[in-house]
Design a protein around this motif. Sequence first.
Motif, PDB file in Angstrom:
ATOM      1  N   VAL A 102      27.055  27.867  23.807  1.00 11.59           N
ATOM      2  CA  VAL A 102      28.450  28.118  24.171  1.00 11.59           C
ATOM      3  C   VAL A 102      28.999  26.946  24.983  1.00 11.59           C
ATOM      4  O   VAL A 102      30.118  26.478  24.744  1.00 11.59           O
ATOM      5  N   ARG A 103      28.178  26.434  25.887  1.00 13.65           N
ATOM      6  CA  ARG A 103      28.658  25.324  26.725  1.00 13.65           C
ATOM      7  C   ARG A 103      28.869  24.063  25.887  1.00 13.65           C
ATOM      8  O   ARG A 103      29.840  23.332  26.087  1.00 13.65           O
ATOM      9  N   VAL A 104      27.963  23.818  24.949  1.00 13.18           N
ATOM     10  CA  VAL A 104      28.114  22.652  24.074  1.00 13.18           C
ATOM     11  C   VAL A 104      29.398  22.792  23.249  1.00 13.18           C
ATOM     12  O   VAL A 104      30.181  21.846  23.129  1.00 13.18           O
ATOM     13  N   ALA A 105      29.613  24.002  22.719  1.00 17.17           N
ATOM     14  CA  ALA A 105      30.806  24.237  21.912  1.00 17.17           C
ATOM     15  C   ALA A 105      32.065  23.999  22.735  1.00 17.17           C
ATOM     16  O   ALA A 105      33.008  23.328  22.283  1.00 17.17           O
ATOM     17  N   ALA A 106      32.082  24.523  23.959  1.00 17.03           N
ATOM     18  CA  ALA A 106      33.253  24.380  24.814  1.00 17.03           C
ATOM     19  C   ALA A 106      33.490  22.912  25.146  1.00 17.03           C
ATOM     20  O   ALA A 106      34.637  22.424  25.131  1.00 17.03           O
ATOM     21  N   THR A 164      33.358  15.783  15.117  1.00 18.89           N
ATOM     22  CA  THR A 164      33.308  14.412  15.616  1.00 18.89           C
ATOM     23  C   THR A 164      32.959  14.409  17.104  1.00 18.89           C
ATOM     24  O   THR A 164      32.146  13.598  17.569  1.00 18.89           O
ATOM     25  N   ALA A 165      33.551  15.350  17.841  1.00 16.67           N
ATOM     26  CA  ALA A 165      33.268  15.430  19.282  1.00 16.67           C
ATOM     27  C   ALA A 165      31.809  15.796  19.522  1.00 16.67           C
ATOM     28  O   ALA A 165      31.164  15.247  20.427  1.00 16.67           O
ATOM     29  N   LEU A 166      31.273  16.716  18.711  1.00 21.11           N
ATOM     30  CA  LEU A 166      29.866  17.120  18.870  1.00 21.11           C
ATOM     31  C   LEU A 166      28.948  15.924  18.629  1.00 21.11           C
ATOM     32  O   LEU A 166      27.986  15.692  19.367  1.00 21.11           O
ATOM     33  N   GLU A 167      29.282  15.149  17.598  1.00 21.29           N
ATOM     34  CA  GLU A 167      28.455  13.976  17.294  1.00 21.29           C
ATOM     35  C   GLU A 167      28.524  12.952  18.418  1.00 21.29           C
ATOM     36  O   GLU A 167      27.582  12.182  18.621  1.00 21.29           O
ATOM     37  N   GLY A 168      29.623  12.967  19.156  1.00 22.20           N
ATOM     38  CA  GLY A 168      29.804  11.978  20.211  1.00 22.20           C
ATOM     39  C   GLY A 168      29.197  12.382  21.552  1.00 22.20           C
ATOM     40  O   GLY A 168      29.156  11.572  22.485  1.00 22.20           O
ATOM     41  N   ILE A 169      28.741  13.634  21.656  1.00 21.04           N
ATOM     42  CA  ILE A 169      28.201  14.090  22.947  1.00 21.04           C
ATOM     43  C   ILE A 169      26.964  13.263  23.308  1.00 21.04           C
ATOM     44  O   ILE A 169      26.088  13.051  22.477  1.00 21.04           O
ATOM     45  N   ASN A 170      26.937  12.812  24.551  1.00 20.70           N
ATOM     46  CA  ASN A 170      25.791  12.004  24.973  1.00 20.70           C
ATOM     47  C   ASN A 170      25.404  12.364  26.406  1.00 20.70           C
ATOM     48  O   ASN A 170      26.189  12.161  27.330  1.00 20.70           O
ATOM     49  N   GLY A 171      24.234  12.926  26.576  1.00 21.48           N
ATOM     50  CA  GLY A 171      23.738  13.197  27.919  1.00 21.48           C
ATOM     51  C   GLY A 171      24.251  14.482  28.529  1.00 21.48           C
ATOM     52  O   GLY A 171      24.129  14.698  29.736  1.00 21.48           O
ATOM     53  N   PHE A 172      24.821  15.375  27.717  1.00 21.18           N
ATOM     54  CA  PHE A 172      25.276  16.665  28.236  1.00 21.18           C
ATOM     55  C   PHE A 172      24.064  17.481  28.676  1.00 21.18           C
ATOM     56  O   PHE A 172      23.100  17.617  27.929  1.00 21.18           O
ATOM     57  N   LEU A 227      21.513  16.249  26.247  1.00 25.92           N
ATOM     58  CA  LEU A 227      21.746  16.430  24.809  1.00 25.92           C
ATOM     59  C   LEU A 227      22.360  15.199  24.180  1.00 25.92           C
ATOM     60  O   LEU A 227      23.329  14.631  24.671  1.00 25.92           O
ATOM     61  N   LYS A 228      21.729  14.778  23.094  1.00 24.40           N
ATOM     62  CA  LYS A 228      22.351  13.804  22.197  1.00 24.40           C
ATOM     63  C   LYS A 228      21.843  14.159  20.819  1.00 24.40           C
ATOM     64  O   LYS A 228      20.632  14.255  20.595  1.00 24.40           O
ATOM     65  N   THR A 285      20.168  17.396  14.892  1.00 25.87           N
ATOM     66  CA  THR A 285      19.148  18.145  15.635  1.00 25.87           C
ATOM     67  C   THR A 285      18.951  17.502  16.995  1.00 25.87           C
ATOM     68  O   THR A 285      19.494  16.438  17.279  1.00 25.87           O
ATOM     69  N   LEU A 286      18.144  18.157  17.843  1.00 22.83           N
ATOM     70  CA  LEU A 286      17.885  17.617  19.174  1.00 22.83           C
ATOM     71  C   LEU A 286      17.016  16.364  19.080  1.00 22.83           C
ATOM     72  O   LEU A 286      16.144  16.271  18.214  1.00 22.83           O
ATOM     73  N   THR A 287      17.250  15.422  19.989  1.00 20.01           N
ATOM     74  CA  THR A 287      16.394  14.244  19.991  1.00 20.01           C
ATOM     75  C   THR A 287      14.987  14.590  20.478  1.00 20.01           C
ATOM     76  O   THR A 287      14.016  13.988  20.055  1.00 20.01           O
ATOM     77  N   SER A 288      14.895  15.581  21.374  1.00 12.46           N
ATOM     78  CA  SER A 288      13.554  16.031  21.774  1.00 12.46           C
ATOM     79  C   SER A 288      13.487  17.548  21.658  1.00 12.46           C
ATOM     80  O   SER A 288      14.461  18.241  21.932  1.00 12.46           O
TER      81      SER A 288
END
Lengths: 297, 383
Positions: free
Chosen positions: B318-322, B338-346, B353-354, B360-363
């Motif tokens: 939910v937080r990622v979506a928001a 596009t915004a989801l793809e751009g998320i870096n370090g959330f 998160l990136k 998928t998750l990097t880790s």
Amino acid sequence: MTQLIWNGLFVGSFYALVALGYSMVYGIIKLLNFAHGDLYMLGAFSGFAMLGAMGGLVKSSSLVALLVVLVLTMLATGLSGIVIERVAYRPLRGAPRLSLLITAVGASFALEYGTRIVAGPNPKVYPVRLNGTSLNVLGARVTLQQLALMALSVVLMVALNLLITRTREGRAMRAIALDPRAALLMGIDVDKVIARTFFIGSALAGAAGVMAGGYYGKIDFLMGFIIGLKAFTAAVIGGIGNIPGTMLGGLVLGLLESFGTHWVGGQWRDVFAFGFLILFLAVRPTGLLGERVTERV
Amino acid sequence: MKKAALGVALTVTALVTSACGQGILGGDSKKDKGPILLGMDIPLSGSSADIGPYMKNGGQLAIDELNAKGGVLGRKLQLRAEDDACDPKTAVAAANKLVAAGITVSVGGYCSGATLPTLPVFDRAKIPMVIPAANSTELVAQKLKHVFLVNGTGDQQAAAAIAWLTKSGAKKVAVLDDNTSYSKDIAVRTGAALDKPGAPDKTSLDAVTPGESDYSATVTNVLKGKPDFVYWTGYYQEGGLILRQLRQAGYTGKFMVGDGSVDTKLVKIAGDKAAEGTYATMTQTPDTIQGAQGWIANYKQKFGAEPGPYSTQAYDAVRVAAEAIKNADSTDGDKIVTALEGINGFPLFSGPLKFTPQHTLTSGGFVILVVKNGKFTLQDALK
């Protein structure tokens, strides 16, 4: 090897117990009672409810408690069988065979989803579990509880066979199976005998349900579906309508599954079992012990 | 009957996504004042019914926190949960209901097998999906633009399993799955990794049909190879039965389950004695995460119960979506992607998160749990 045989026989005795009800009902009124597997499920659930109601009493003497519950459950599912026959099947007895088949499917769904409403969709875990020590018999691992359950099913099956071959009641059943109208003319109360047949078959399925609950531990409202199909397969393999044949069919099916899993892997177990059903229907439609009945015109 | 249901579902999909859908889905200005809907397809009945409420509560917690801060784009957020019963047919119907309700982002998905058929439903309606729990690699294999996973994939879970097998000195490993998408995925990948030189030996890779009671034939088959470690990747219902039947057949080695079996019902079905010491590969749960005490306290205060599996993942989804809606400054699906793809370090519970190019998750963030006194507790963080 002996382990495979033992596994097969043990599972097979469950199949046989459930298949008997199928076979008896088919033998007497030529109806494939698709709700039969669900009576097995109903047995497991009513056993669960009774054990729950008994509460603390149960823990001290679990085997005795299970036996008491077993008898009570057989009564309960037997009565349910009578009710189903009265409500869903008797009004349609003169109707074409297909209508009967459809009400049987309807009765099956009604039981499944009725149980779901009452007991909820989640699987339940039996409060009483059979924990036995194991013996080594010719290299196979056999537990005492398996022996006890198997002995119990053998006793039930033998009792049923005696009932059918040795008593007046059994003779009436066989008479109706041969020719219901002639039986009626001979003064047999056909409706009553058919109701009793349903009682006995359903009680046996209920007994198997409680035994499965106590042995495996997990029950859920859809558990009757697969075993219903397996019981049908067992009945066809052995010769549907033929009591000793059905018992044999259950054991054969159990062994087939056990060896099938061994040879081709667990995911193929049902393919193997139902593939055999098709083979049997094609090669020997009357089953192992079934006789070809000449239709009199 | 199945076909009829499918037909109805497809018709509804077609209607919603074509002409009739325009009014609901098109960004008409009237709706811009109302709350932003987030949809969640979760099992509230059926075999995995225990999980749904945890996820719903986790998602609700995040929504309440965001709304307390004024919501997103000046609008409140609202969660709408639908029951997918962990069943493909029900899931498609539920997804269509959510699409018809006009959700902006889907933040649900637990059973992979039930989530898979909902992907095209959401994708066609241009609704981004941030899937919190379902983690079959098949979910991203279709390369759908709108699909994102915030849980480790089957690949990563298999890697965690191998890491623990090697670390705990397993020699002969049997892998067992239940033929469902999620389970098969992990089992096949674990099996492939076991075949590589240096890894423990694989004695068998077998599958069972779910919904039966007697697995003794499979158990005998598994024990034929004399494994000292059995890895079950399916759900807890069959897992409990198989564990119990393995122990009854005299198996004394170790047993490990995948994340779909992490539920105390597993212990109940198998029996306390049989289940003690069972390992599990699991994404992090609140009680295994350090520094989550404050979060757990909030959760308890709000719902009066302990948070369960996947409440953190739903909270994170939910937080990622928001966050993505905020960054996109729009409720338009493509802009959110596009915004989801751009998320870096959330910051997520499982780390910053990136998304990878596969969404998928990097880790993976998988840990090893162990059953102690009937409860799953942290054994090894695999760090």
